[in-house]
Scaffold this motif. Structure first.
Motif, PDB file in Angstrom:
ATOM      1  N   LEU A 107       0.837  -1.207   0.000  1.00  0.00           N
ATOM      2  CA  LEU A 107       0.000   0.000   0.000  1.00  0.00           C
ATOM      3  C   LEU A 107       0.872   1.258   0.000  1.00  0.00           C
ATOM      4  O   LEU A 107       0.567   2.234  -0.686  1.00  0.00           O
ATOM      5  N   ALA A 108       1.971   1.214   0.752  1.00  0.00           N
ATOM      6  CA  ALA A 108       2.876   2.376   0.817  1.00  0.00           C
ATOM      7  C   ALA A 108       3.400   2.744  -0.564  1.00  0.00           C
ATOM      8  O   ALA A 108       3.533   3.929  -0.897  1.00  0.00           O
ATOM      9  N   LEU A 109       3.669   1.734  -1.386  1.00  0.00           N
ATOM     10  CA  LEU A 109       4.216   1.992  -2.726  1.00  0.00           C
ATOM     11  C   LEU A 109       3.209   2.687  -3.637  1.00  0.00           C
ATOM     12  O   LEU A 109       3.594   3.275  -4.646  1.00  0.00           O
ATOM     13  N   SER A 110       1.928   2.622  -3.279  1.00  0.00           N
ATOM     14  CA  SER A 110       0.936   3.344  -4.082  1.00  0.00           C
ATOM     15  C   SER A 110       0.887   4.827  -3.696  1.00  0.00           C
ATOM     16  O   SER A 110       0.298   5.642  -4.393  1.00  0.00           O
ATOM     17  N   TYR A 111       1.542   5.175  -2.586  1.00  0.00           N
ATOM     18  CA  TYR A 111       1.591   6.571  -2.141  1.00  0.00           C
ATOM     19  C   TYR A 111       2.874   7.271  -2.556  1.00  0.00           C
ATOM     20  O   TYR A 111       2.922   8.488  -2.644  1.00  0.00           O
ATOM     21  N   GLY A 112       3.945   6.505  -2.742  1.00  0.00           N
ATOM     22  CA  GLY A 112       5.229   7.119  -3.089  1.00  0.00           C
ATOM     23  C   GLY A 112       6.301   6.062  -3.270  1.00  0.00           C
ATOM     24  O   GLY A 112       6.081   4.883  -3.009  1.00  0.00           O
ATOM     25  N   ARG A 113       7.454   6.499  -3.718  1.00  0.00           N
ATOM     26  CA  ARG A 113       8.538   5.555  -3.984  1.00  0.00           C
ATOM     27  C   ARG A 113       9.696   5.673  -2.986  1.00  0.00           C
ATOM     28  O   ARG A 113      10.622   4.890  -3.023  1.00  0.00           O
ATOM     29  N   LYS A 114       9.625   6.644  -2.095  1.00  0.00           N
ATOM     30  CA  LYS A 114      10.665   6.784  -1.067  1.00  0.00           C
ATOM     31  C   LYS A 114      10.021   6.500   0.283  1.00  0.00           C
ATOM     32  O   LYS A 114       9.313   7.344   0.837  1.00  0.00           O
ATOM     33  N   ILE A 115      10.278   5.283   0.782  1.00  0.00           N
ATOM     34  CA  ILE A 115       9.552   4.807   1.960  1.00  0.00           C
ATOM     35  C   ILE A 115      10.470   4.743   3.176  1.00  0.00           C
ATOM     36  O   ILE A 115      11.594   4.245   3.099  1.00  0.00           O
ATOM     37  N   GLY A 116       9.971   5.237   4.310  1.00  0.00           N
ATOM     38  CA  GLY A 116      10.656   5.072   5.586  1.00  0.00           C
ATOM     39  C   GLY A 116       9.857   4.110   6.454  1.00  0.00           C
ATOM     40  O   GLY A 116       8.624   4.077   6.376  1.00  0.00           O
ATOM     41  N   VAL A 117      10.544   3.322   7.256  1.00  0.00           N
ATOM     42  CA  VAL A 117       9.851   2.383   8.149  1.00  0.00           C
ATOM     43  C   VAL A 117      10.114   2.785   9.599  1.00  0.00           C
ATOM     44  O   VAL A 117      11.266   2.972  10.003  1.00  0.00           O
ATOM     45  N   LEU A 118       9.034   2.936  10.344  1.00  0.00           N
ATOM     46  CA  LEU A 118       9.138   3.247  11.767  1.00  0.00           C
ATOM     47  C   LEU A 118       8.888   1.968  12.554  1.00  0.00           C
ATOM     48  O   LEU A 118       7.775   1.438  12.567  1.00  0.00           O
TER      49      LEU A 118
END
Length: 224
Positions: A107-118
Motif C-alpha cells: 500500500l505504501a508503494l501506491s503513495y510514493g517511492r521513497k519509503i521510511g519504516v518506523l
C-alpha cells in the motif's frame, strides 16, 4: 449490506477480550463490509520477537488458519508485520491469507517511492524489506521505547514523533509502521498530523487488502 467474515490471528497470547479484539475493531470501523473474528496463538505471552519465537509460533498460526477455514470465514489476516507463516498458510488453504507487513508495504508503494519504516524497537521485518526493496530509504525507532506501553506515555509518543520526523528528514515520502503494536494504540493519525506525510497502518492495510481480495473474487463470479 452483506458482510464478509474475516478471521484475524493475533500472534501473541492475550487473555483480555477487549485487547484480543482491538485489531478487528479497527478494521471493522475502517471497512464496515468486514466482520472480524479474532483468535490468538497459545503459550506466547510475549508474542514473536526473534527467529526462535517465530518458528515456535508458525505451527500454532497454521492450526488457527485451518480452524478458521473449517469455520467458513471468507479470508484470513495474520496481524503481524513480520508475516509469520503467511506463505505456508497460503498453500494450506484455498481462501485469501493476508499478512499485515506485506499489505502495508504494498500500500505504501501506491503513495510514493521513497519509503521510511518506523519500527518499535527491533529492525525492519524481512518481509517489509523484501517488498519495498530499493524503495526503502530510511529506518528508525523511538529512542528508549521498548514496548507499545511506552508509546502510550507522553514521552513515548514524543519519541515516536521525533523518529517519524527523522524519517522525513532522510527523504521519506511515506512512512510504514513496522509493528502492529503501533496499530493497537492508533498512533498513525497522530504521526501523520505531526509529520505531514502519509503513515500506513499495517492493520488497516491488511483490512484493505482483505476487502479488495474478496471484492475481486466476487467481481469475477459476477456478484458485484
Amino acid at each position: 449490506m452483506e458482510k464478509y467474515t474475516v478471521g484475524l490471528i493475533r500472534v501473541l497470547t492475550i487473555q483480555d477480550e477487549e485487547l484480543l479484539n482491538r485489531h478487528g475493531k479497527i478494521i471493522e470501523k475502517a471497512f464496515p463490509e468486514l466482520k472480524v473474528i479474532s483468535k490468538c496463538i497459545e503459550n506466547q505471552p510475549k508474542g514473536i520477537y526473534d527467529e526462535k519465537t517465530e518458528e515456535e509460533a508458525k505451527p500454532k498460526i497454521l492450526r488457527l488458519v485451518k480452524e478458521f477455514e473449517n469455520e467458513g470465514v471468507d479470508a484470513i489476516i495474520i496481524s503481524c508485520a513480520a508475516d509469520p507463516a503467511v506463505d505456508e498458510a497460503k498453500s494450506l488453504v484455498s481462501i485469501p491469507v493476508i499478512g499485515a507487513g506485506s499489505a502495508a508495504s504494498a500500500l505504501a508503494l501506491s503513495y510514493g517511492r521513497k519509503i521510511g519504516v518506523l519500527n518499535l524497537t527491533e529492525e525492519t521485518p524481512k518481509v517489509i524489506k523484501d517488498v519495498l526493496g530499493n524503495n526503502l530509504i530510511a529506518e528508525a525507532h523511538p529512542t528508549g521505547v521498548t514496548n507499545t506501553l511506552d508509546l502510550m506515555t507522553e514521552w513515548g509518543r514524543e519519541e515516536a514523533i521525533r523518529a517519524a520526523k527523522r524519517l522525513k528528514e532522510k527523504g521519506a515520502e511515506v512512512i510504514v509502521l513496522g509493528c502492529t503494536g503501533m496499530s493497537t494504540i492508533m498512533i498513525a493519525p497522530i504521526l501523520e498530523n505531526e509529520v505531514g506525510i502519509p503513515v500506513i497502518d499495517p492493520v488497516i492495510a491488511a483490512g484493505a487488502v482483505a476487502l479488495h481480495s474478496l471484492k475481486r473474487l466476487d467481481a469475477w463470479r459476477g456478484n458485484e
